[in-house]
Structure formats: structure tokens, C-alpha cells
Design a protein around this motif. Sequence first.
Motif, mmCIF file in Angstrom:
data_model
loop_
_atom_site.group_PDB
_atom_site.id
_atom_site.type_symbol
_atom_site.label_atom_id
_atom_site.label_comp_id
_atom_site.label_asym_id
_atom_site.label_seq_id
_atom_site.Cartn_x
_atom_site.Cartn_y
_atom_site.Cartn_z
ATOM 1 N N UNK A 180 0.483 -1.317 0.150
ATOM 2 C CA UNK A 180 0.004 -0.139 -0.341
ATOM 3 C C UNK A 180 0.973 1.487 -0.194
ATOM 4 N N UNK A 181 -0.161 2.763 -0.196
ATOM 5 C CA UNK A 181 1.401 3.622 -0.610
ATOM 6 C C UNK A 181 -0.056 4.666 0.863
ATOM 7 N N UNK A 182 0.921 5.726 0.990
ATOM 8 C CA UNK A 182 -0.392 6.554 2.295
ATOM 9 C C UNK A 182 0.514 8.309 1.982
ATOM 10 N N UNK A 183 0.068 8.609 1.568
ATOM 11 C CA UNK A 183 -0.234 10.159 1.663
ATOM 12 C C UNK A 183 -0.967 11.198 2.279
ATOM 13 N N UNK A 184 -0.588 11.822 3.175
ATOM 14 C CA UNK A 184 -1.469 12.115 3.812
ATOM 15 C C UNK A 184 -2.739 12.015 4.596
ATOM 16 N N UNK A 185 -2.167 10.795 5.574
ATOM 17 C CA UNK A 185 -2.850 9.845 6.369
ATOM 18 C C UNK A 185 -3.932 9.499 5.332
ATOM 19 N N UNK A 186 -3.679 8.703 3.694
ATOM 20 C CA UNK A 186 -4.321 8.426 3.857
ATOM 21 C C UNK A 186 -3.967 6.940 3.141
ATOM 22 N N UNK A 187 -5.143 5.847 2.574
ATOM 23 C CA UNK A 187 -4.056 4.774 2.330
ATOM 24 C C UNK A 187 -4.658 4.559 1.034
ATOM 25 N N UNK A 188 -4.016 4.157 -0.158
ATOM 26 C CA UNK A 188 -4.085 3.610 -1.398
ATOM 27 C C UNK A 188 -3.363 2.964 -1.874
ATOM 28 N N UNK A 189 -3.161 2.447 -2.571
ATOM 29 C CA UNK A 189 -3.335 1.003 -3.385
ATOM 30 C C UNK A 189 -3.720 1.173 -4.960
ATOM 31 N N UNK A 190 -2.249 0.082 -5.353
ATOM 32 C CA UNK A 190 -1.943 0.279 -6.957
ATOM 33 C C UNK A 190 -3.309 -1.033 -7.557
#
Length: 96
Positions: A50-60
Motif C-alpha cells: 500500500x501507499x500512504x499520502x496525507x493520512x490516506x491509504x492507497x493501493x495499486x
Amino acid sequence: MEDVLKELREIKALSLLSAKNVLTIEEVSKLTDLSVSCLYKKTCAKEIPYYKKDKRIYFKRQEIEEWMLQNRVATNEELKDSAINYVTTGRLTKEG
């Protein structure tokens, strides 16, 4: 009529989901059929990419699909071939 509208909304959401490469945790929940809570636990344990940006979690999407398919189970035929190969060569194959 309400049921039809609900179904159409679900179809629309799933079709939009299939076009995205970067997914939110809620979208990954739909894709994997795992609960959001379970996914949060897996991210905390670093069991899922996963990836984390500005306290949000994202996934490819591609990484999630690869993660879902990472523990392939060999078929009986592949296990049999691996056993035969081991007996004849003394080496294990990738499947076995």
C-alpha cells in the motif's frame, strides 16, 4: 423498482472500479471481498502492499491482484510431475 435502481448503482460502481489503477481502501475491500477493518490490520502488519499520502491509504490495482494470487497451490498433476522429477533427478521443481 428500488431493487433495480440499487442493482444499477452497484453495476455502475463496479464498472468505475474496474477502470481505476489506484484504489482506496473501500474499493480494495470490494475487489478482495475483505472488510475494511481486515485491510487496515493487514496494512498495519505490512502484509499487503500500500501507499500512504496525507493520512490516506492507497493501493495499486496490479499489486493487489498480484498479492491475491501470490500463494498458488499446485495441482495434483503438477505435484505428481514434481515427484517423478525428484525421483529421477534428485531435484525439486518450483511447484513441489
